[in-house]
Design a protein around this motif. Structure first.
Motif, PDB file in Angstrom:
ATOM      1  N   ARG A 102       2.270   8.582 -11.367  1.00 11.11           N
ATOM      2  CA  ARG A 102       2.160   7.260 -10.756  1.00 11.11           C
ATOM      3  C   ARG A 102       1.861   7.379  -9.253  1.00 11.11           C
ATOM      4  NH1 ARG A 102       6.138   4.223  -8.864  1.00 11.11           N
ATOM      5  NH2 ARG A 102       7.544   5.953  -9.252  1.00 11.11           N
ATOM      6  N   GLU A 104       0.736   4.040  -7.402  1.00  9.70           N
ATOM      7  CA  GLU A 104       1.163   2.706  -6.930  1.00  9.70           C
ATOM      8  C   GLU A 104       2.687   2.579  -6.947  1.00  9.70           C
ATOM      9  OE1 GLU A 104      -0.953   0.399  -9.734  1.00  9.70           O
ATOM     10  OE2 GLU A 104      -2.723   1.199  -8.727  1.00  9.70           O
ATOM     11  N   GLY A 105       3.160   1.840  -5.961  1.00  6.08           N
ATOM     12  CA  GLY A 105       4.594   1.535  -5.954  1.00  6.08           C
ATOM     13  C   GLY A 105       5.450   2.666  -5.408  1.00  6.08           C
ATOM     14  N   ARG A 106       4.835   3.801  -5.079  1.00  3.02           N
ATOM     15  CA  ARG A 106       5.635   4.913  -4.518  1.00  3.02           C
ATOM     16  C   ARG A 106       5.862   4.666  -3.040  1.00  3.02           C
ATOM     17  NH1 ARG A 106       4.503  10.271  -7.477  1.00  3.02           N
ATOM     18  NH2 ARG A 106       5.982  11.019  -5.938  1.00  3.02           N
ATOM     19  N   LYS A 107       6.979   5.140  -2.530  1.00  3.46           N
ATOM     20  CA  LYS A 107       7.214   5.071  -1.076  1.00  3.46           C
ATOM     21  C   LYS A 107       6.737   6.359  -0.429  1.00  3.46           C
ATOM     22  CE  LYS A 107      10.827   1.705  -0.376  1.00  3.46           C
ATOM     23  NZ  LYS A 107      11.399   1.400  -1.714  1.00  3.46           N
TER      24      LYS A 107
END
Ligand code: PRP
Length: 209
Positions: A102, A104-107
């Motif tokens: 993944r 997207e959405g990772r910091k």
């Protein structure tokens, strides 16, 4: 005499074919390990260099011009004129990793790359804080050995990824070869460079639309 820096390997082979189309022939290309070759009419000298070093020879003026991948221009931002794209050296700069990794959405993300500036800019644009690991080759090893989440690398045929069980996760940028010129040479050698560049430009150009 025009001196042109060419990345050893595939780009040089493709460039030598382009030169042949405009009547400039290097009959001893690929016949030996010589690094400086002259064409049969003594008008053009090619200097075979490591790909990432190509702009260095042009920036320092020891070569008047060069043919270099847009990847290296984006990564190193050398102080040279980028004159026109060529229809060679086509590939893509991509984020690659294990299928399903993944983004997207990772910091945060850990990425290995030869192109850490390109990688940082890309992840910054997505608002992801990146830890970059600079490697000089065989970058695909990093996720395989669990050293990074992903890699940012050139994909041409996709064979290296496939054979190592990795996939393209995101396409960042189309890459192709660009004709670059030393700033002083463009002025001082304009009368010699202009017809050479015009002939090259007349060949089918790639890259930017
Ligand atoms: C480049 C790139 C990939 C491979 C991609 O490496 O870093 O590893 O080519 O090509 P493909 O999609 O056609 O398989 P290169 O061959 O320059 O070797 P390197 O790993 O030593 O940098």
């Amino acid at each position: 005499m025009i001196k042109i820096a060419l990345a050893k390997g595939r780009v040089a082979s493709e460039a030598v074919k382009l030169f042949k189309e405009i009547g400039i022939e290097f009959s001893d290309y690929d016949m030996n390990r010589k690094l400086i070759l002259r064409d049969s009419s003594n008008q053009v000298e090619i200097v075979l260099v490591k790909p990432s070093d190509t702009p260095i020879y042009v920036e320092n003026g020891v070569c008047d011009c060069g043919i270099v991948g847009k990847d290296i221009l984006l990564e190193d931002n050398p102080d040279v004129y980028r004159l026109f794209p060529l229809n060679i050296g086509k590939c893509k700069m991509c984020v690659c990793g294990f299928k399903g990794e993944r983004i997207e959405g990772r910091k945060t993300i850990t990425a290995a790359s030869k192109f850490t500036n390109i990688a940082k800019n890309y992840f910054d644009s997505l608002g992801i804080k990146s830890k970059l690991i600079k490697l000089n080759g065989s970058v695909e090893l990093a996720p395989l050995l669990n050293m990074s989440d992903v890699i940012v690398d050139i994909v041409e045929t996709g064979t290296t990824l496939r054979e190592n069980g990795l996939d393209v996760l995101r396409e960042i940028e189309d890459i192709y070869s660009v004709f670059i010129v030393n700033k002083a040479s463009l002025k001082m050698k304009h009368s010699k460079l202009k017809p050479f560049m015009n002939q090259l430009k007349k060949l089918k150009l790639g890259g930017e639309k």
